[in-house]
Design a protein around this motif. Structure first.
Motif: not given
Ligand SMILES: [Zn+2]
Length: 304
Positions: A32-34, A180-181, A184, A210, A274
């Motif tokens: 899940i890349p930002i 943020h990560e 997730h 996101e 996102h």
């Protein structure tokens, strides 16, 4: 952001693979890349990548797969009573400790779901093999639900966020990204990732996931100065309006519309994964103002 110089840091969930984690044929996008971009992977992609990784391991190709990379010992200096204000690496450890302390209380208190920390925050340079496939630095920081690990190339902050996306280069940017990560990871514990059926578009489930992670980052920011180390000392002594502004600027820089603009393309909400800059800021602020999981329900009808 000012850390308590007398806090006791716990680096047991920090890892660094250095350059050794790099692997040929990179470019896998499973987590899940930002910043996302057009190819941000969803669960479908992820399952395919996991199968490919498993197959390559059976064939003897991926012995360093699943985050089993060799450790460089980068965070050994950040174990114990350490002044995190003097080291970017130890600041990362302090932020991890703060996130873990916050969610270990907030998650069970607000949802009844048992908390379990992430397996690791793993830093790397250039590329790494993960439980979600091979990753190169250009995917940006991401969370892999398969091995419950947050991966980040620490050159991301200078190279990608600052130069390519025009984001800020300040001390709180990394805190926002890690929060943020970590959001997730909380979604993984709550089972929210299973709700993601639609992968692209301004109101897609992927965007909702996101924006909710941004909201969870805001929840942590609201409580960050109350989080404690194992001895009960505060971890973060001060968080200013300027810090929050840096998070807002970072959230703006990684909005899908901004990324599309800065890469010279047209703004196409149909392809978003996102969310827009405006909505990313809005949801971060929602978490920061309310501090509750309920107010971060981006999947509710009419929420977007
Ligand atoms: Zn994300």
């Amino acid at each position: 952001m000012r850390f308590n110089p007398k806090a006791r840091l716990d680096a047991s969930r920090m890892g660094d693979a250095g350059r050794s984690g790099a692997r040929s044929g990179g470019g896998g996008r499973g987590g899940i890349p930002i910043p996302g971009g057009a190819a941000g992977g969803g669960i479908g992609t992820l399952i395919i990548i996991v199968i490919v990784v498993a197959a390559s391991m059976l064939l003897g190709g991926g012995s360093d797969g699943g985050g089993q990379a060799t450790e460089t010992g980068r965070y050994a200096q950040c174990e114990g009573v350490v002044d995190a204000n003097k080291s970017a690496d130890c600041a990362r450890v302090a932020i991890e400790n703060s996130l873990t302390d916050y969610w270990s209380d907030a998650l069970p208190a607000q949802s009844g779901t048992a908390f379990e920390p992430e397996r690791k925050i793993e830093t790397f340079t250039d590329g790494i093999s993960t439980g979600c496939g091979a990753a190169s630095a250009d995917v940006g920081p991401f969370y892999c639900p398969v091995d419950k690990t947050i991966y980040l190339d620490t050159t991301f902050y200078d190279e990608v966020l600052e130069r390519q996306l025009g984001g800020p280069d300040g001390g709180f940017v990394e805190a926002y990204v890690l929060a943020h990560e970590y959001g997730h990871h909380i979604q993984n514990l709550l089972g929210t990732m299973g709700k993601v059926k639609t992968q692209q578009g301004a109101k897609s489930d992927a965007v909702r996931l996101e924006l909710q992670a941004d909201c969870y980052a805001g929840m942590w920011a609201k409580a960050a100065t109350t989080t404690q180390d194992v001895d009960g000392n505060v971890l973060i002594e001060g968080l200013t309006d300027a810090d929050i502004q840096e998070a807002i600027d970072a959230a703006t820089a990684v909005g899908d519309d901004r990324i599309q603009q800065s890469s010279g393309g047209d703004v196409d909400p149909e392809s978003w994964t996102h969310g827009s800059a405006k909505s990313r800021v809005k949801w971060f602020m929602t978490g920061d103002e309310n501090g509750t999981l309920d107010t971060c329900d981006t999947f509710a009808p009419g929420a977007l």
